[in-house]
Design a protein around this motif. Sequence first.
Motif, PDB file in Angstrom:
ATOM      1  N   LEU A   8      34.090  32.024  32.770  1.00 26.62           N
ATOM      2  CA  LEU A   8      35.281  31.483  32.120  1.00 26.62           C
ATOM      3  C   LEU A   8      34.968  31.055  30.686  1.00 26.62           C
ATOM      4  CD1 LEU A   8      38.255  30.641  32.308  1.00 26.62           C
ATOM      5  CD2 LEU A   8      37.485  28.438  33.182  1.00 26.62           C
ATOM      6  N   ALA A   9      33.840  30.404  30.487  1.00 30.59           N
ATOM      7  CA  ALA A   9      33.455  29.974  29.139  1.00 30.59           C
ATOM      8  C   ALA A   9      33.207  31.176  28.229  1.00 30.59           C
ATOM      9  CB  ALA A   9      32.209  29.086  29.210  1.00 30.59           C
ATOM     10  N   VAL A  10      32.522  32.189  28.739  1.00 29.75           N
ATOM     11  CA  VAL A  10      32.270  33.402  27.958  1.00 29.75           C
ATOM     12  C   VAL A  10      33.590  34.103  27.644  1.00 29.75           C
ATOM     13  CG1 VAL A  10      31.222  35.706  28.050  1.00 29.75           C
ATOM     14  CG2 VAL A  10      29.917  33.707  28.774  1.00 29.75           C
ATOM     15  N   SER A  11      34.496  34.140  28.607  1.00 32.34           N
ATOM     16  CA  SER A  11      35.803  34.766  28.394  1.00 32.34           C
ATOM     17  C   SER A  11      36.593  34.030  27.324  1.00 32.34           C
ATOM     18  CB  SER A  11      36.607  34.797  29.700  1.00 32.34           C
ATOM     19  OG  SER A  11      35.933  35.559  30.667  1.00 32.34           O
ATOM     20  N   ILE A  37      42.207  41.271  22.808  1.00 28.58           N
ATOM     21  CA  ILE A  37      42.963  40.054  23.115  1.00 28.58           C
ATOM     22  C   ILE A  37      43.513  40.129  24.537  1.00 28.58           C
ATOM     23  CG2 ILE A  37      45.059  38.759  22.530  1.00 28.58           C
ATOM     24  CD1 ILE A  37      44.453  39.450  19.570  1.00 28.58           C
ATOM     25  N   LEU A  38      44.009  41.299  24.922  1.00 34.11           N
ATOM     26  CA  LEU A  38      44.521  41.494  26.282  1.00 34.11           C
ATOM     27  C   LEU A  38      43.419  41.283  27.319  1.00 34.11           C
ATOM     28  CD1 LEU A  38      46.926  42.473  28.090  1.00 34.11           C
ATOM     29  CD2 LEU A  38      45.960  44.761  27.828  1.00 34.11           C
ATOM     30  N   VAL A  39      42.247  41.857  27.072  1.00 30.51           N
ATOM     31  CA  VAL A  39      41.119  41.719  28.007  1.00 30.51           C
ATOM     32  C   VAL A  39      40.662  40.262  28.089  1.00 30.51           C
ATOM     33  CG1 VAL A  39      38.686  42.315  28.366  1.00 30.51           C
ATOM     34  CG2 VAL A  39      40.325  44.093  27.795  1.00 30.51           C
ATOM     35  N   GLY A  40      40.543  39.597  26.948  1.00 30.78           N
ATOM     36  CA  GLY A  40      40.122  38.190  26.943  1.00 30.78           C
ATOM     37  C   GLY A  40      41.099  37.300  27.685  1.00 30.78           C
ATOM     38  N   GLY A  41      42.387  37.506  27.454  1.00 29.01           N
ATOM     39  CA  GLY A  41      43.402  36.717  28.159  1.00 29.01           C
ATOM     40  C   GLY A  41      43.390  36.979  29.649  1.00 29.01           C
ATOM     41  N   ALA A  43      40.855  38.071  31.422  1.00 26.43           N
ATOM     42  CA  ALA A  43      39.617  37.518  31.989  1.00 26.43           C
ATOM     43  C   ALA A  43      39.760  36.023  32.254  1.00 26.43           C
ATOM     44  CB  ALA A  43      38.440  37.785  31.050  1.00 26.43           C
ATOM     45  N   ILE A  44      40.398  35.314  31.337  1.00 30.98           N
ATOM     46  CA  ILE A  44      40.597  33.875  31.534  1.00 30.98           C
ATOM     47  C   ILE A  44      41.515  33.615  32.720  1.00 30.98           C
ATOM     48  CG2 ILE A  44      41.681  31.830  30.516  1.00 30.98           C
ATOM     49  CD1 ILE A  44      40.500  32.732  27.822  1.00 30.98           C
ATOM     50  N   VAL A  45      42.595  34.370  32.807  1.00 31.84           N
ATOM     51  CA  VAL A  45      43.535  34.190  33.923  1.00 31.84           C
ATOM     52  C   VAL A  45      42.842  34.476  35.253  1.00 31.84           C
ATOM     53  CG1 VAL A  45      45.624  35.133  35.006  1.00 31.84           C
ATOM     54  CG2 VAL A  45      45.608  34.615  32.570  1.00 31.84           C
ATOM     55  N   PHE A  46      42.131  35.599  35.343  1.00 29.62           N
ATOM     56  CA  PHE A  46      41.497  35.965  36.615  1.00 29.62           C
ATOM     57  C   PHE A  46      40.353  35.026  36.978  1.00 29.62           C
ATOM     58  CE2 PHE A  46      43.254  40.320  35.596  1.00 29.62           C
ATOM     59  CZ  PHE A  46      44.322  40.186  36.464  1.00 29.62           C
ATOM     60  N   CYS A  47      39.581  34.574  35.985  1.00 28.83           N
ATOM     61  CA  CYS A  47      38.519  33.595  36.268  1.00 28.83           C
ATOM     62  C   CYS A  47      39.120  32.298  36.788  1.00 28.83           C
ATOM     63  CB  CYS A  47      37.694  33.321  35.018  1.00 28.83           C
ATOM     64  SG  CYS A  47      36.409  34.524  34.738  1.00 28.83           S
ATOM     65  N   SER A  48      40.219  31.883  36.182  1.00 26.64           N
ATOM     66  CA  SER A  48      40.883  30.656  36.624  1.00 26.64           C
ATOM     67  C   SER A  48      41.367  30.784  38.062  1.00 26.64           C
ATOM     68  CB  SER A  48      42.058  30.319  35.706  1.00 26.64           C
ATOM     69  OG  SER A  48      41.607  30.124  34.389  1.00 26.64           O
ATOM     70  N   ILE A  49      41.922  31.926  38.396  1.00 25.24           N
ATOM     71  CA  ILE A  49      42.388  32.168  39.771  1.00 25.24           C
ATOM     72  C   ILE A  49      41.208  32.114  40.738  1.00 25.24           C
ATOM     73  CG2 ILE A  49      43.338  33.923  41.326  1.00 25.24           C
ATOM     74  CD1 ILE A  49      45.170  34.760  38.953  1.00 25.24           C
TER      75      ILE A  49
END
Length: 155
Positions: A8-11, A37-41, A43-49
């Motif tokens: 999550l931090a790397v993302s 930007i799409l990939v970074g966003g 990645a954050i959403v999926f890591c959070s889930i």
Amino acid sequence: MVFLCVTLAVSAGYLVTALRLGAPIAESGLTPAFFPILVGGAAIVFCSILILQALRAEREAPAKGAPDEEQDEAPENEAQGYTHVWVVVAIFFYIVAFRPLGYFISSGLFVFALILLFSNVEKLILKGVITAAIVGVAYVMFQQLFGVRLPTLWG
């Protein structure tokens, strides 16, 4: 859980870096900054889930089964426990190989490696065909839809 938090931090760092590339959409359409930007966003959403799911599983784990059940599942979980490490290694080699080997070779090897990581080593020809289809569709999508020129081995 530690791996998910680091990811999550790397993302988040990746997304911040991608946002510095400029606007994702311009008058002529999508810019090269759109996909990072799409990939970074994403990645954050999926890591959070995944973090939320892990937290829920930790809360429910003591209430569910007896300790004997957990010991029976341990060997199966150990075999799959290092998959995330191999995915990170594959991503590292993909990033390193992308420019010198070009899109087709590096992406083909990367997709094929991921398919093998998440499945058994059977029907390799079919997996090779699936890999070629994924890499081909992604190439056409980047070239036609996003207008992004990908590096190739032949220049």
